[in-house]
Design an enzyme around this catalytic site. Structure first.
Site, PDB file in Angstrom:
ATOM      1  N   HIS A   1      16.762   0.630  -3.959  1.00 42.90           N
ATOM      2  CA  HIS A   1      16.347  -0.529  -3.186  1.00 42.90           C
ATOM      3  C   HIS A   1      17.539  -1.096  -1.877  1.00 42.90           C
ATOM      4  CE1 HIS A   1      14.818  -2.356  -6.482  1.00 42.90           C
ATOM      5  NE2 HIS A   1      14.704  -3.171  -6.427  1.00 42.90           N
TER       6      HIS A   1
ATOM      7  N   ASP B   1      16.062  -5.221 -13.552  1.00 45.35           N
ATOM      8  CA  ASP B   1      14.622  -5.367 -12.413  1.00 45.35           C
ATOM      9  C   ASP B   1      13.675  -5.950 -13.326  1.00 45.35           C
ATOM     10  OD1 ASP B   1      13.981  -4.126  -9.249  1.00 45.35           O
ATOM     11  OD2 ASP B   1      12.426  -4.085 -10.790  1.00 45.35           O
TER      12      ASP B   1
ATOM     13  N   ARG C   1       4.784  -8.251  -5.431  1.00 42.74           N
ATOM     14  CA  ARG C   1       5.310  -9.629  -5.132  1.00 42.74           C
ATOM     15  C   ARG C   1       4.472 -10.035  -3.341  1.00 42.74           C
ATOM     16  NH1 ARG C   1      10.319  -9.763  -8.201  1.00 42.74           N
ATOM     17  NH2 ARG C   1       9.334  -9.949 -10.204  1.00 42.74           N
TER      18      ARG C   1
HETATM   19  C1  MIC Z   1      12.421  -7.139  -7.039  1.00 47.29           C
HETATM   20  O1  MIC Z   1      11.014  -6.700  -7.473  1.00 47.29           O
HETATM   21  O2  MIC Z   1      12.231  -8.794  -6.417  1.00 47.29           O
HETATM   22  C2  MIC Z   1      13.403  -6.637  -7.110  1.00 47.29           C
HETATM   23  C3  MIC Z   1      14.510  -6.857  -5.750  1.00 47.29           C
HETATM   24  O3  MIC Z   1      13.010  -5.099  -7.418  1.00 47.29           O
HETATM   25  C4  MIC Z   1      14.030  -7.097  -8.034  1.00 47.29           C
HETATM   26  C5  MIC Z   1      15.742  -6.947  -8.297  1.00 47.29           C
HETATM   27  C6  MIC Z   1      16.449  -6.965  -7.673  1.00 47.29           C
HETATM   28  O4  MIC Z   1      16.141  -8.396  -6.467  1.00 47.29           O
HETATM   29  O5  MIC Z   1      17.532  -6.482  -7.589  1.00 47.29           O
HETATM   30  C7  MIC Z   1      13.382  -7.576  -9.241  1.00 47.29           C
HETATM   31  O6  MIC Z   1      12.300  -7.465  -9.240  1.00 47.29           O
HETATM   32  O7  MIC Z   1      13.762  -7.802 -10.588  1.00 47.29           O
HETATM   33 FE1  SF4 Z   2      11.482  -2.067  -5.590  1.00 53.74          FE
HETATM   34 FE2  SF4 Z   2       8.585  -2.249  -7.446  1.00 53.74          FE
HETATM   35 FE3  SF4 Z   2      10.941  -4.450  -7.697  1.00 53.74          FE
HETATM   36 FE4  SF4 Z   2       9.700  -3.984  -5.144  1.00 53.74          FE
HETATM   37  S1  SF4 Z   2       8.648  -4.680  -6.851  1.00 53.74           S
HETATM   38  S2  SF4 Z   2      11.915  -4.158  -4.953  1.00 53.74           S
HETATM   39  S3  SF4 Z   2       8.858  -1.391  -5.622  1.00 53.74           S
HETATM   40  S4  SF4 Z   2      10.933  -2.437  -8.145  1.00 53.74           S
END
Ligand code: MIC
Ligand code: SF4
Length: 757
Positions: free
Chosen positions: A96, A160, A448
């Site tokens: 990340h 995550d 997202r």
């Molecule tokens: C995301 O896709 O928003 C993340 C970053 O992977 C997060 C985790 C985080 O905020 O470190 C997730 O989906 O949980």
């Molecule tokens: Fe990483 Fe997947 Fe989260 Fe995107 S959705 S920040 S690629 S773990």
């Protein structure tokens, strides 16, 4: 190398008897989800039929996965538990914190230098406690897990929300906050509200331009970002078995966007092929030997209405490619309706950038289908109109697609290959010109698309689509281009049409990789020193939160009444803030800065009731904290949607917010709040949200008799002397009430660890 084969064999050895016991306890045929849940009960064999959506159940997950942005806090918490080693196989993945700017190699080198302190911390703490460590550049957690650790019928948790990706390989894989991971690593049970079950029958077969991504884009449109809350989505039918394993992974991955606890598919040939292609023939053979337990019972799939809480059907043969967005992943538009939708909403139709890859949609199959379009650019005399980027999900995929010439083809259309990391998906994208905040459109195959997520620009409209559609739209440079019907004008002025994408499920010559980036932990980690410098800006040891004072809460002030969507990105933004994920005080400076204040429609501007002045949310909250005054955050529907990041719960806890009172919560966030000893409450009557005024003094009544199932009272004392007494529901069970009283779950574990010592 097959990781933890003994563990998998043990799970499979137990499974037949446990499934049989569950069938007996429930007195009926079982869905796959039930087979996996009931064979992972903490207490062992099933004796009872747990009420879905009502009973909290203790589970024993097989493994834990953490990514670097959340692992820091999870492991800082684990470090305080007094345990010597993790109780279940666990891994950390460095994905990340890598900023995408120029291209993979140089971006990676820069990240390694910039994050040295954090990577050293994660590597040494992993070494100490027996955790497998995947170095920066190895790939994104969910791809690496799918390639190495996921197995049909297994249960895992991960810090995550897209941990759910492993459902593509027939697992029950669930996203949690770090405190939950900490419990399981400490050898405790893991509690979950027994999920409801949603069954989705996939009829027909995908064809032409339609891909697995379109299944989940369609489901998101049908169920919305809340529709899967506290439910497992189980897919079945001929359309499910005819799809690749990685395609199933994509569908499960984005199930996080409908709030589902997780999604899964029954074990089939595609999973066996994938296991074999990724060097795990032994796992495939072991799964084959008990395959009837690794899918739902035939009676269930024949009469799904009898066994699932809700059932849907999607016909893959007629499913259209979709584009979801902007700003929310459930705004689904079939490609044939995009011209109209864009005109109606005044969305900019020029596509500036197409981005493919991320933890979802970065499989060999996805990339090969996208490359089949890229090849047509030269062949048909076209020129790619938009910028184009690729983030491979793992080094194994990157190495293999380079070997097979795909990266070369992409470079011919001017593509940039970023590091094997989250990059643009999580705001780690140093996009040139984003600071000008111009209104613009991008399309990507990530999951997202909340405002500001990719490049920090609130005026970037991000649309989610399959990698093949993203590639086509990047070539055309036009959001409304429908490759099924529309022509493109090539460099010679001729009208040409793109052929539908084609690709290979798995590489003909197998996967290859030189250095996958794995570091095994020391056999004896007891001598390893974990270094956290006291003056570090990025890491900070945790202090125990204070226990509940034993009385009702009086004279609280309203910190913010958040209006509309308030995701974890609004509560604790990622991107530039990711660097403080191991330092609670520093990251708290982003608390709720993205939330919109109901009273002035502004972000990061709230009234300080002590001075009457408006100021940023974190600074205002720090002023209350300094004055010893507790506060309340009020929110709308699905508050805390999105990420698993517990920082969104720990920051308010650290800064002295006492209550989060909302119309409804997203599952992981609600649990995270409870774990940290906060009061997570919902309006019994949603319309009471309207009663909360900016200058209110707030009381919480009923805490001395805080009991499961019994609502609490909130008294709103308004400035004009009038008041309202309203009811607030909660979903705390006795154990969670104990966390609240102790000041957080960690205080409870710690006292148990000390008690045991
Ligand atoms: C995301 O896709 O928003 C993340 C970053 O992977 C997060 C985790 C985080 O905020 O470190 C997730 O989906 O949980
Ligand atoms: Fe990483 Fe997947 Fe989260 Fe995107 S959705 S920040 S690629 S773990």
């Amino acid at each position: 190398m097959v990781f933890d084969l003994d563990l998998i064999k043990q799970v499979y050895a137990n499974m037949p008897a446990r499934v049989a016991a569950a069938r007996k306890a429930l007195g009926r045929p079982l869905t796959l989800s039930e087979k996996i849940l009931y064979s992972h009960l903490w207490k062992g064999v099933a004796l009872a039929d747990y009420a879905r959506g009502k009973d909290y159940v203790d589970f024993a997950p097989d493994r834990v996965a953490m990514q670097d942005a959340t692992a820091q806090m999870a492991l800082l918490q684990f470090d305080t538990t007094g345990r010597k080693k993790v109780a279940v196989p666990s891994t950390v993945h460095c994905d990340h914190l890598i900023v995408a700017k120029q291209e993979g190699k140089s971006d990676l080198n820069k990240a390694v230098a910039d994050n040295e302190e954090v990577y050293n911390f994660l590597s040494s703490i992993s070494n100490k406690y027996g955790i497998g460590f995947w170095k920066p550049g190895a790939g994104i957690i969910h791809q690496v897990v799918l390639e190495n650790y996921a197995f049909p019928g297994g249960m895992m948790i991960g810090t995550d929300s897209h941990t759910v990706n492993a459902g593509g390989l027939g697992m029950i894989a669930i996203g949690v906050g770090g405190a939950d991971a900490c419990d399981v690593m400490a050898g405790l049970s893991w509690e979950l509200l027994m999920p409801k079950l949603i069954g989705i029958r996939l009829k027909g077969k995908l064809n032409g331009w339609t891909s697995p991504k379109d299944v989940i884009l369609k489901v998101a449109g049908m169920l919305t970002v809340k529709g899967g809350t506290n439910a497992i989505v189980e897919y079945f039918g001929e359309g499910a078995t005819s799809m690749s394993c990685t395609g199933k992974g994509t569908i499960c991955n984005m199930g996080a966007e409908i709030g589902a606890t997780t999604s899964t598919f029954g074990y089939d040939e595609s999973m066996s092929r994938y296991l074999k292609a990724t060097g795990r023939a032994e796992v495939a053979a072991a799964a084959d030997a008990i395959k009837e337990h690794l899918t739902g019972d035939p009676e269930v799939y024949a009469n799904p209405d009898k066994y699932f809480d809700q059932v849907f059907e999607i016909d893959l043969s007629t499913l259209e490619p979709h584009l979801n967005g902007p700003f929310t992943p459930d705004l689904a538009t079939p490609i044939s309706q995009m011209k109209e939708a864009a005109a109606k909403n005044n969305w900019p139709t020029k596509v500036e950038v197409g981005l493919i890859g991320s933890c979802t949609n970065s499989s060999y199959e996805d990339i090969s289908r996208a490359v089949s379009l890229a090849r047509q650019v030269a062949k048909k005399g076209l020129k790619t109109k938009a910028e184009f980027t690729i983030t491979p999900g793992s080094e194994q995929v990157r190495y293999t697609i380079e070997r097979d010439g795909f990266l070369e083809t992409f470079s011919q259309i001017g593509a940039t290959v970023f590091a094997n990391a989250c990059g643009p998906c999580i705001g780690m994208w140093d996009r040139m010109g984003a600071e000008k905040q111009e209104r613009n459109t991008i399309v990507h195959s990530f999951n997202r698309n909340f405002a500001k997520r990719a490049d920090g620009n609130p005026n970037t409209l991000a649309f989610v689509a399959s990698p093949e559609l993203v590639t086509a739209l990047a070539i055309a440079g036009d959001l409304t281009f429908n490759p099924i019907t529309d022509m493109l004008t090539n460099e010679k002025g001729e009208q040409v049409k793109l052929d539908p994408p084609v690709g290979d499920e798995l590489p003909h010559s197998g996967f290859a990789v030189e250095d996958a980036g794995y570091q095994a932990p020391a056999a004896d980690g007891s001598k390893v020193i974990v270094d956290v410098k006291p003056d570090s800006k990025r890491l900070q040891l945790l202090y125990p939160f204070t226990a509940w004072e034993g009385t009702d809460l009086k004279d609280l002030r309203l910190l913010i009444k958040a209006k509309g969507k308030c995701t974890t990105d609004h509560i604790s933004m990622a991107g530039p803030w990711l660097k403080f994920r191991g330092h609670l005080d520093n990251i708290s400076n982003n608390m709720l800065i993205g939330a919109i204040n109901f009273f002035n429609d502004k972000a990061d501007s709230v009234k300080n009731q002590l001075t009457g002045e408006y100021g940023p949310v974190p600074a205002t909250q720090r002023a209350y904290k300094a004055a010893g005054i507790g506060t309340v955050v009020v929110g709308d529907e699905n508050y805390g949607e999105g990420s698993s990041r517990e920082h969104a719960a720990m920051e308010p806890r650290h800064l002295g917010v006492r209550v989060v009172l909302v119309k409804s919560f997203a599952r992981i966030h609600e649990t995270n709040l409870k774990k940290q000893g906060m009061l997570a409450l919902t309006f019994a009557n949603k319309a009471d949200y309207e009663l909360v005024q900016e200058d209110d003094r707030i009381e919480v009544v009923g805490l001395t008799s805080f009991t499961p199932g019994k609502p609490l009272q909130i008294v709103l004392h308004h400035k004009d002397g009038s008041s309202h007494r309203i009811e607030a529901n909660h979903s705390y069970n006795q154990q969670q009430i104990d966390w609240f009283k102790a000041g957080g779950a960690l205080n409870v574990i710690r006292s148990q660890a000390l008690g045991n010592a």
